[in-house]
Motif scaffolding. Sequence first.
Motif, PDB file in Angstrom:
ATOM      1  N   LEU A  53      16.052  13.802  35.401  1.00 23.17           N
ATOM      2  CA  LEU A  53      14.731  13.246  35.092  1.00 23.17           C
ATOM      3  C   LEU A  53      13.813  14.318  34.504  1.00 23.17           C
ATOM      4  CD1 LEU A  53      14.111  10.977  38.220  1.00 23.17           C
ATOM      5  CD2 LEU A  53      14.543  10.226  35.879  1.00 23.17           C
ATOM      6  N   ILE A  54      13.934  15.557  34.988  1.00 25.94           N
ATOM      7  CA  ILE A  54      13.155  16.662  34.423  1.00 25.94           C
ATOM      8  C   ILE A  54      13.561  16.909  32.975  1.00 25.94           C
ATOM      9  CG2 ILE A  54      12.786  19.161  34.542  1.00 25.94           C
ATOM     10  CD1 ILE A  54      12.870  18.924  37.572  1.00 25.94           C
ATOM     11  N   LEU A  55      14.876  16.878  32.720  1.00 27.76           N
ATOM     12  CA  LEU A  55      15.355  17.074  31.343  1.00 27.76           C
ATOM     13  C   LEU A  55      14.842  15.961  30.430  1.00 27.76           C
ATOM     14  CD1 LEU A  55      19.065  18.186  31.940  1.00 27.76           C
ATOM     15  CD2 LEU A  55      17.020  19.596  31.655  1.00 27.76           C
ATOM     16  N   MET A  56      14.801  14.739  30.939  1.00 28.42           N
ATOM     17  CA  MET A  56      14.301  13.618  30.140  1.00 28.42           C
ATOM     18  C   MET A  56      12.809  13.773  29.865  1.00 28.42           C
ATOM     19  SD  MET A  56      16.425  10.453  31.854  1.00 28.42           S
ATOM     20  CE  MET A  56      16.017   9.245  30.605  1.00 28.42           C
ATOM     21  N   SER A  57      12.070  14.255  30.834  1.00 29.65           N
ATOM     22  CA  SER A  57      10.636  14.460  30.623  1.00 29.65           C
ATOM     23  C   SER A  57      10.401  15.591  29.624  1.00 29.65           C
ATOM     24  CB  SER A  57       9.941  14.773  31.949  1.00 29.65           C
ATOM     25  OG  SER A  57      10.286  16.068  32.409  1.00 29.65           O
ATOM     26  N   PHE A  58      11.230  16.629  29.686  1.00 23.38           N
ATOM     27  CA  PHE A  58      11.124  17.736  28.724  1.00 23.38           C
ATOM     28  C   PHE A  58      11.424  17.234  27.312  1.00 23.38           C
ATOM     29  CE2 PHE A  58      13.294  21.261  26.433  1.00 23.38           C
ATOM     30  CZ  PHE A  58      12.192  22.102  26.290  1.00 23.38           C
ATOM     31  N   ASP A  59      12.432  16.370  27.201  1.00 21.39           N
ATOM     32  CA  ASP A  59      12.770  15.784  25.907  1.00 21.39           C
ATOM     33  C   ASP A  59      11.595  14.978  25.344  1.00 21.39           C
ATOM     34  OD1 ASP A  59      14.735  14.671  23.803  1.00 21.39           O
ATOM     35  OD2 ASP A  59      14.027  12.859  24.809  1.00 21.39           O
ATOM     36  N   ARG A  60      10.951  14.176  26.187  1.00 25.12           N
ATOM     37  CA  ARG A  60       9.803  13.380  25.740  1.00 25.12           C
ATOM     38  C   ARG A  60       8.628  14.289  25.357  1.00 25.12           C
ATOM     39  NH1 ARG A  60      10.885   9.913  23.099  1.00 25.12           N
ATOM     40  NH2 ARG A  60      12.722  11.233  22.989  1.00 25.12           N
ATOM     41  N   TYR A  61       8.446  15.372  26.103  1.00 25.70           N
ATOM     42  CA  TYR A  61       7.365  16.311  25.792  1.00 25.70           C
ATOM     43  C   TYR A  61       7.569  16.921  24.405  1.00 25.70           C
ATOM     44  CZ  TYR A  61       4.872  20.740  25.653  1.00 25.70           C
ATOM     45  OH  TYR A  61       4.094  21.805  25.253  1.00 25.70           O
ATOM     46  N   VAL A  62       8.781  17.381  24.117  1.00 30.53           N
ATOM     47  CA  VAL A  62       9.064  17.995  22.820  1.00 30.53           C
ATOM     48  C   VAL A  62       8.941  16.959  21.706  1.00 30.53           C
ATOM     49  CG1 VAL A  62      10.808  19.173  21.429  1.00 30.53           C
ATOM     50  CG2 VAL A  62      10.572  19.738  23.850  1.00 30.53           C
ATOM     51  N   ALA A  63       9.456  15.745  21.945  1.00 30.60           N
ATOM     52  CA  ALA A  63       9.432  14.698  20.914  1.00 30.60           C
ATOM     53  C   ALA A  63       8.010  14.290  20.545  1.00 30.60           C
ATOM     54  CB  ALA A  63      10.221  13.481  21.392  1.00 30.60           C
ATOM     55  N   ILE A  64       7.117  14.257  21.526  1.00 30.18           N
ATOM     56  CA  ILE A  64       5.760  13.772  21.284  1.00 30.18           C
ATOM     57  C   ILE A  64       4.803  14.909  20.923  1.00 30.18           C
ATOM     58  CG2 ILE A  64       3.778  12.654  22.384  1.00 30.18           C
ATOM     59  CD1 ILE A  64       5.807  11.004  24.021  1.00 30.18           C
ATOM     60  N   CYS A  65       4.952  16.053  21.584  1.00 28.07           N
ATOM     61  CA  CYS A  65       4.005  17.149  21.375  1.00 28.07           C
ATOM     62  C   CYS A  65       4.430  18.116  20.271  1.00 28.07           C
ATOM     63  CB  CYS A  65       3.807  17.929  22.683  1.00 28.07           C
ATOM     64  SG  CYS A  65       3.157  16.921  24.031  1.00 28.07           S
ATOM     65  N   LYS A  66       5.729  18.203  20.006  1.00 22.76           N
ATOM     66  CA  LYS A  66       6.228  19.108  18.966  1.00 22.76           C
ATOM     67  C   LYS A  66       7.241  18.377  18.078  1.00 22.76           C
ATOM     68  CE  LYS A  66       5.701  23.064  22.079  1.00 22.76           C
ATOM     69  NZ  LYS A  66       4.483  23.610  21.440  1.00 22.76           N
ATOM     70  N   PRO A  67       6.818  17.307  17.424  1.00 18.10           N
ATOM     71  CA  PRO A  67       7.767  16.470  16.669  1.00 18.10           C
ATOM     72  C   PRO A  67       8.454  17.196  15.520  1.00 18.10           C
ATOM     73  CG  PRO A  67       5.497  15.859  16.169  1.00 18.10           C
ATOM     74  CD  PRO A  67       5.440  16.803  17.321  1.00 18.10           C
ATOM     75  N   LEU A 104       0.786  16.457  30.132  1.00 12.24           N
ATOM     76  CA  LEU A 104       0.684  17.066  28.803  1.00 12.24           C
ATOM     77  C   LEU A 104       0.991  16.046  27.714  1.00 12.24           C
ATOM     78  CD1 LEU A 104       2.427  20.501  29.501  1.00 12.24           C
ATOM     79  CD2 LEU A 104      -0.012  20.099  29.135  1.00 12.24           C
ATOM     80  N   VAL A 105       2.001  15.216  27.974  1.00  9.14           N
ATOM     81  CA  VAL A 105       2.352  14.179  26.992  1.00  9.14           C
ATOM     82  C   VAL A 105       1.199  13.204  26.804  1.00  9.14           C
ATOM     83  CG1 VAL A 105       3.826  12.167  26.603  1.00  9.14           C
ATOM     84  CG2 VAL A 105       4.845  14.335  27.333  1.00  9.14           C
ATOM     85  N   LEU A 106       0.638  12.712  27.906  1.00  4.70           N
ATOM     86  CA  LEU A 106      -0.465  11.746  27.818  1.00  4.70           C
ATOM     87  C   LEU A 106      -1.687  12.368  27.162  1.00  4.70           C
ATOM     88  CD1 LEU A 106      -0.121  10.051  31.340  1.00  4.70           C
ATOM     89  CD2 LEU A 106       0.548   9.116  29.117  1.00  4.70           C
ATOM     90  N   HIS A 107      -1.902  13.665  27.428  1.00  3.10           N
ATOM     91  CA  HIS A 107      -3.044  14.356  26.799  1.00  3.10           C
ATOM     92  C   HIS A 107      -2.856  14.429  25.286  1.00  3.10           C
ATOM     93  CE1 HIS A 107      -6.353  17.173  26.321  1.00  3.10           C
ATOM     94  NE2 HIS A 107      -5.544  17.964  25.617  1.00  3.10           N
ATOM     95  N   SER A 108      -1.621  14.673  24.847  1.00  5.58           N
ATOM     96  CA  SER A 108      -1.357  14.816  23.414  1.00  5.58           C
ATOM     97  C   SER A 108      -1.411  13.481  22.672  1.00  5.58           C
ATOM     98  CB  SER A 108       0.011  15.464  23.188  1.00  5.58           C
ATOM     99  OG  SER A 108       1.046  14.579  23.559  1.00  5.58           O
ATOM    100  N   LEU A 109      -1.316  12.373  23.403  1.00  4.50           N
ATOM    101  CA  LEU A 109      -1.310  11.056  22.754  1.00  4.50           C
ATOM    102  C   LEU A 109      -2.653  10.695  22.130  1.00  4.50           C
ATOM    103  CD1 LEU A 109       0.781   8.881  25.264  1.00  4.50           C
ATOM    104  CD2 LEU A 109       1.492   9.813  23.061  1.00  4.50           C
ATOM    105  N   ARG A 110      -3.691  11.430  22.449  1.00  5.05           N
ATOM    106  CA  ARG A 110      -5.010  11.139  21.888  1.00  5.05           C
ATOM    107  C   ARG A 110      -5.013  11.287  20.370  1.00  5.05           C
ATOM    108  NH1 ARG A 110      -9.091  15.089  24.532  1.00  5.05           N
ATOM    109  NH2 ARG A 110      -7.487  16.507  23.701  1.00  5.05           N
ATOM    110  N   ASN A 111      -4.146  12.172  19.859  1.00  5.15           N
ATOM    111  CA  ASN A 111      -4.108  12.434  18.427  1.00  5.15           C
ATOM    112  C   ASN A 111      -3.093  11.569  17.684  1.00  5.15           C
ATOM    113  OD1 ASN A 111      -5.980  14.537  18.898  1.00  5.15           O
ATOM    114  ND2 ASN A 111      -4.303  15.950  19.391  1.00  5.15           N
ATOM    115  N   GLN A 112      -2.410  10.696  18.406  1.00 13.19           N
ATOM    116  CA  GLN A 112      -1.386   9.856  17.780  1.00 13.19           C
ATOM    117  C   GLN A 112      -2.026   8.593  17.196  1.00 13.19           C
ATOM    118  OE1 GLN A 112       1.982  10.455  17.645  1.00 13.19           O
ATOM    119  NE2 GLN A 112       1.896  12.407  18.733  1.00 13.19           N
ATOM    120  N   SER A 113      -1.292   7.952  16.283  1.00 12.92           N
ATOM    121  CA  SER A 113      -1.724   6.660  15.760  1.00 12.92           C
ATOM    122  C   SER A 113      -1.582   5.605  16.849  1.00 12.92           C
ATOM    123  CB  SER A 113      -0.874   6.270  14.551  1.00 12.92           C
ATOM    124  OG  SER A 113       0.483   6.096  14.931  1.00 12.92           O
TER     125      SER A 113
END
Length: 304
Positions: A113-127, A218-227
């Motif tokens: 689950l940690i690896l999956m969260s890290f994957d989502r963090y990279v995908a959303i915050c560092k696309p 961190l992911v939710l914070h970065s979503l502010r700049n998304q479409s």
Amino acid sequence: MQMNSSVNEFILSGLTQDVLMGKVIFVIFLFLYLTTLLANFLIVMTIKYSQTLGSPMYFFLFYLSFADACFSTTTAPRLIADSISEKKVISYNECMTQIFAVHFFGCMEPLVLILMSFDRYVAICKPLRYTTIMSQRVCDMLVNLAWVASYIHSSAQIVLALRLPFCGPNDIDHYFCDMQPLLKLSCIDTSVINLLSVFNSGAICMVSFIMLLISYALVLHSLRNQSAEGRTKALSTCTSHIIVIILFFVPCMFTYTRPLTVFPVDKLVAVFYTIATPLLNPLIYTLRNAEVKNAMRKLWCNKL
């Protein structure tokens, strides 16, 4: 394998002593267990053979489903068999093996689950750097580290369990072997071993939970700049993950982060994270994920 103990077997109390309730439990949990195996098997095979589910998220989901199926298998078959047995006996060696297996696959799940969260963090915050950071080599290395960490954790638990001498009685107030109920039966002062066990399992629960909360914050914070469309898709994925995290970690922290105190509700809490969560995980990830559902439908329709 047995050390410093005159007890060769233990008697599990199970979930109930009532014969009629035992038959009800047999039917219900047999259905739940078979459904868990089927659901996780479908996800594993779909990801393995589908050409559209090759991203790191599904690579990690493959191992989460595998760990779920194994984790459920460590406790459910014995619970099902014991529910209609007059004497719920488990040998000393089987008990130690079950402790190792429960903690091995139980540790593997939060690590994945940690690896999956890290994957989502990279995908959303560092696309822009996603494919570079989450390469297949990196994903393989991360999964291998999770296997090694799970082995170290379960080995530490079994070393502590093997140091416990048992002189009788041998009645375990649970439906599977675990450190907390065994500590009550030991004929020595177990305060130090209990502290080490809580530190081992409790630390994994708390640290994993905090890491997951930070990553999703961190992911939710970065979503502010998304479409709007990207924000909706990311929120949908993250919501699924957060539901899984709450379902698994809240019962685990209740069980493994407290001193040696046994409550009547412990067995029901254990049912939730050993049997219910492995069943809910594949349902959450398939029902809330159109890509998985489409790939599963296409693959299995072609096979049939």
